[in-house]
Design a protein around this motif. Structure first.
Motif, PDB file in Angstrom:
ATOM      1  N   SER A   1      -3.370  -9.349  11.082  1.00  0.00           N
ATOM      2  CA  SER A   1      -4.522  -9.623  10.227  1.00  0.00           C
ATOM      3  C   SER A   1      -5.855  -9.546  10.955  1.00  0.00           C
ATOM      4  N   ILE A   2      -5.846  -9.621  12.274  1.00  0.00           N
ATOM      5  CA  ILE A   2      -7.084  -9.531  13.034  1.00  0.00           C
ATOM      6  C   ILE A   2      -7.343  -8.094  13.479  1.00  0.00           C
ATOM      7  N   GLN A   3      -6.338  -7.432  14.052  1.00  0.00           N
ATOM      8  CA  GLN A   3      -6.502  -6.057  14.513  1.00  0.00           C
ATOM      9  C   GLN A   3      -6.382  -5.032  13.384  1.00  0.00           C
ATOM     10  N   GLU A   4      -5.929  -5.463  12.218  1.00  0.00           N
ATOM     11  CA  GLU A   4      -5.724  -4.603  11.056  1.00  0.00           C
ATOM     12  C   GLU A   4      -4.583  -3.621  11.337  1.00  0.00           C
ATOM     13  N   ILE A   5      -4.894  -2.335  11.460  1.00  0.00           N
ATOM     14  CA  ILE A   5      -3.908  -1.301  11.756  1.00  0.00           C
ATOM     15  C   ILE A   5      -4.319  -0.630  13.062  1.00  0.00           C
ATOM     16  N   VAL A   6      -3.394  -0.508  13.993  1.00  0.00           N
ATOM     17  CA  VAL A   6      -3.665   0.132  15.281  1.00  0.00           C
ATOM     18  C   VAL A   6      -2.611   1.202  15.519  1.00  0.00           C
ATOM     19  N   ALA A   7      -3.059   2.428  15.718  1.00  0.00           N
ATOM     20  CA  ALA A   7      -2.140   3.524  16.006  1.00  0.00           C
ATOM     21  C   ALA A   7      -1.615   3.412  17.434  1.00  0.00           C
TER      22      ALA A   7
ATOM     23  N   LEU B   1       0.838  -1.210   0.000  1.00  0.00           N
ATOM     24  CA  LEU B   1       0.000   0.000   0.000  1.00  0.00           C
ATOM     25  C   LEU B   1       0.868   1.253   0.000  1.00  0.00           C
ATOM     26  N   ALA B   2       1.914   1.239   0.835  1.00  0.00           N
ATOM     27  CA  ALA B   2       2.800   2.399   0.927  1.00  0.00           C
ATOM     28  C   ALA B   2       3.481   2.672  -0.403  1.00  0.00           C
ATOM     29  N   ALA B   3       3.988   1.627  -1.036  1.00  0.00           N
ATOM     30  CA  ALA B   3       4.659   1.793  -2.326  1.00  0.00           C
ATOM     31  C   ALA B   3       3.695   2.339  -3.369  1.00  0.00           C
ATOM     32  N   GLN B   4       2.470   1.813  -3.380  1.00  0.00           N
ATOM     33  CA  GLN B   4       1.480   2.282  -4.347  1.00  0.00           C
ATOM     34  C   GLN B   4       1.073   3.732  -4.077  1.00  0.00           C
ATOM     35  N   SER B   5       1.156   4.134  -2.808  1.00  0.00           N
ATOM     36  CA  SER B   5       0.774   5.500  -2.420  1.00  0.00           C
ATOM     37  C   SER B   5       1.904   6.497  -2.585  1.00  0.00           C
ATOM     38  N   GLY B   6       3.070   6.023  -3.011  1.00  0.00           N
ATOM     39  CA  GLY B   6       4.191   6.916  -3.234  1.00  0.00           C
ATOM     40  C   GLY B   6       5.015   7.219  -2.000  1.00  0.00           C
ATOM     41  N   LEU B   7       4.805   6.472  -0.922  1.00  0.00           N
ATOM     42  CA  LEU B   7       5.586   6.668   0.293  1.00  0.00           C
ATOM     43  C   LEU B   7       6.967   6.033   0.133  1.00  0.00           C
ATOM     44  N   GLU B   8       7.972   6.703   0.619  1.00  0.00           N
ATOM     45  CA  GLU B   8       9.295   6.087   0.699  1.00  0.00           C
ATOM     46  C   GLU B   8       9.305   5.115   1.867  1.00  0.00           C
ATOM     47  N   VAL B   9       9.827   3.903   1.643  1.00  0.00           N
ATOM     48  CA  VAL B   9       9.843   2.857   2.663  1.00  0.00           C
ATOM     49  C   VAL B   9      11.287   2.460   2.945  1.00  0.00           C
ATOM     50  N   ARG B  10      11.622   2.344   4.223  1.00  0.00           N
ATOM     51  CA  ARG B  10      12.952   1.882   4.610  1.00  0.00           C
ATOM     52  C   ARG B  10      12.821   0.744   5.610  1.00  0.00           C
ATOM     53  N   GLU B  11      13.418  -0.394   5.266  1.00  0.00           N
ATOM     54  CA  GLU B  11      13.474  -1.554   6.158  1.00  0.00           C
ATOM     55  C   GLU B  11      14.917  -1.723   6.609  1.00  0.00           C
ATOM     56  N   GLY B  12      15.118  -1.920   7.920  1.00  0.00           N
ATOM     57  CA  GLY B  12      16.489  -2.030   8.381  1.00  0.00           C
ATOM     58  C   GLY B  12      16.611  -2.471   9.818  1.00  0.00           C
ATOM     59  N   LEU B  13      17.802  -2.297  10.360  1.00  0.00           N
ATOM     60  CA  LEU B  13      18.101  -2.614  11.754  1.00  0.00           C
ATOM     61  C   LEU B  13      18.092  -1.310  12.536  1.00  0.00           C
TER      62      LEU B  13
ATOM     63  N   GLY C   1      -2.586  10.826  13.380  1.00  0.00           N
ATOM     64  CA  GLY C   1      -1.510  10.811  12.390  1.00  0.00           C
ATOM     65  C   GLY C   1      -2.061  10.722  10.978  1.00  0.00           C
ATOM     66  N   PRO C   2      -1.701  11.628  10.081  1.00  0.00           N
ATOM     67  CA  PRO C   2      -2.289  11.621   8.730  1.00  0.00           C
ATOM     68  C   PRO C   2      -1.905  10.426   7.878  1.00  0.00           C
ATOM     69  N   ILE C   3      -0.691   9.915   8.037  1.00  0.00           N
ATOM     70  CA  ILE C   3      -0.279   8.797   7.189  1.00  0.00           C
ATOM     71  C   ILE C   3      -0.926   7.504   7.651  1.00  0.00           C
ATOM     72  N   VAL C   4      -0.998   7.266   8.961  1.00  0.00           N
ATOM     73  CA  VAL C   4      -1.667   6.056   9.423  1.00  0.00           C
ATOM     74  C   VAL C   4      -3.151   6.115   9.084  1.00  0.00           C
ATOM     75  N   GLN C   5      -3.752   7.297   9.118  1.00  0.00           N
ATOM     76  CA  GLN C   5      -5.150   7.434   8.708  1.00  0.00           C
ATOM     77  C   GLN C   5      -5.327   7.074   7.237  1.00  0.00           C
ATOM     78  N   MET C   6      -4.421   7.550   6.396  1.00  0.00           N
ATOM     79  CA  MET C   6      -4.496   7.249   4.968  1.00  0.00           C
ATOM     80  C   MET C   6      -4.359   5.761   4.709  1.00  0.00           C
ATOM     81  N   LEU C   7      -3.381   5.125   5.370  1.00  0.00           N
ATOM     82  CA  LEU C   7      -3.173   3.688   5.175  1.00  0.00           C
ATOM     83  C   LEU C   7      -4.375   2.890   5.662  1.00  0.00           C
ATOM     84  N   TYR C   8      -4.953   3.303   6.788  1.00  0.00           N
ATOM     85  CA  TYR C   8      -6.131   2.609   7.317  1.00  0.00           C
ATOM     86  C   TYR C   8      -7.303   2.720   6.340  1.00  0.00           C
TER      87      TYR C   8
END
Length: 289
Positions: free
Chosen positions: A242-248, A213-225, A262-269
């Protein structure tokens, strides 16, 4: 409530398996948890892909396709008179002798549990605390969604019964890992961060969907340590499964975050809820790994 076990739908109190099932004796079993929305099993193909891969690794001679599994789901929804349900689809190795087995398991126990689950119409919010207990390392090359859940159980006992509180794991090296039954994300300066699977976390289906979803929405994503101090600078924090979906997350210890505002978590939800009644696979969204 009715459950499915090895081809039959029976009342839950009548369900039985052998005490020699190696899923019980040695933890040789896997499960997937997911939801149905108005009868549709959201991202079922993605869950089955992970399940089938894990079954091959455990040498359990069984695989599942959408048609077979959805038939079970629909039978069980009908019997329980449900449309919106929590589903746990469980495959354990089956009967074996006393001692570890290296040959294939050819008669696994296949069980589907179900219970009613209301569909939320608004983004949920929790507090979080860092756990004292560290995230254990995977038993193999990657973490499977297996019967080995003692680390999670001990962590839940540490954090307590408050359903509005989530515990957050660190690895033994001190890297940020995941929640007790959730994956962890945060936003800083419009960039989405999440721990890498290199930390040993479960590569959750909802985690993968959020990355897509983030990639499709144009968000930059960083995975790391990442260390704890990386979260101190976050603007938004949220968890997923998968049960709680997204929780802020509105706080971690004494640190506060934007929570449901938060505007981004709202958009993703919002985008998550737009897709949950019809998608079978993450790939239908464009895919992410």
């Amino acid at each position: 409530m009715y459950i499915y076990i090895n081809g039959e739908i029976i009342p839950r109190e009548k369900a039985q398996i052998s005490v020699f099932d190696h899923g019980f004796m040695y933890g040789a079993g896997l499960f997937e948890t997911f939801r149905t929305y108005r009868g549709h099993p959201f991202l079922l193909d993605s869950h089955l892909g992970r399940l089938n891969k894990g079954l091959r690794q455990l040498n359990i001679d069984r695989s599942f396709c959408r048609e077979e599994t959805n038939q079970i789901i629909q039978r069980l929804l009908n019997e329980n008179k449900l449309e919106n349900a929590y589903i746990r689809f469980n495959v354990s190795a089956g009967i074996g002798g006393i001692g570890l087995q290296t040959s294939s398991y050819t008669e696994p126990n296949v069980i589907m549990y179900m219970k009613s689950l209301q569909t939320g119409e608004s983004l949920g919010e929790k507090k979080a605390e860092w756990l004292r207990i560290r995230r254990n390392t995977p038993e193999g090359d990657e973490r499977l969604k297996s019967h080995h859940y003692l680390n999670n159980l001990l962590a839940k006992r540490e954090i307590g019964e408050d359903v509005q509180m989530e515990g957050l794991f660190l690895t033994k090296e001190g890297y940020v890992a995941e929640g007790i039954t959730s994956n962890l994300f945060w936003i800083r300066n419009g960039i989405l961060y999440t721990p890498s699977v290199e930390t040993g976390i479960l590569n959750g289906i909802t985690r993968r969907f959020i990355l897509a979803l983030a990639a499709q929405s144009g968000l930059e994503v960083r995975e790391g340590l990442y260390k704890q101090e990386n979260l101190l600078e976050a603007d938004e924090v949220f968890i997923t499964n998968s049960i709680q979906e997204i929780v802020a997350i509105k706080s971690i210890g004494s640190e506060s975050y934007k929570g449901v505002s938060g505007p981004i978590v709202q958009m993703l939800y919002t985008r998550y809820k737009d897709n949950c009644s019809y998608l079978w696979s993450i790939d239908e969204l464009g895919g992410h790994r």
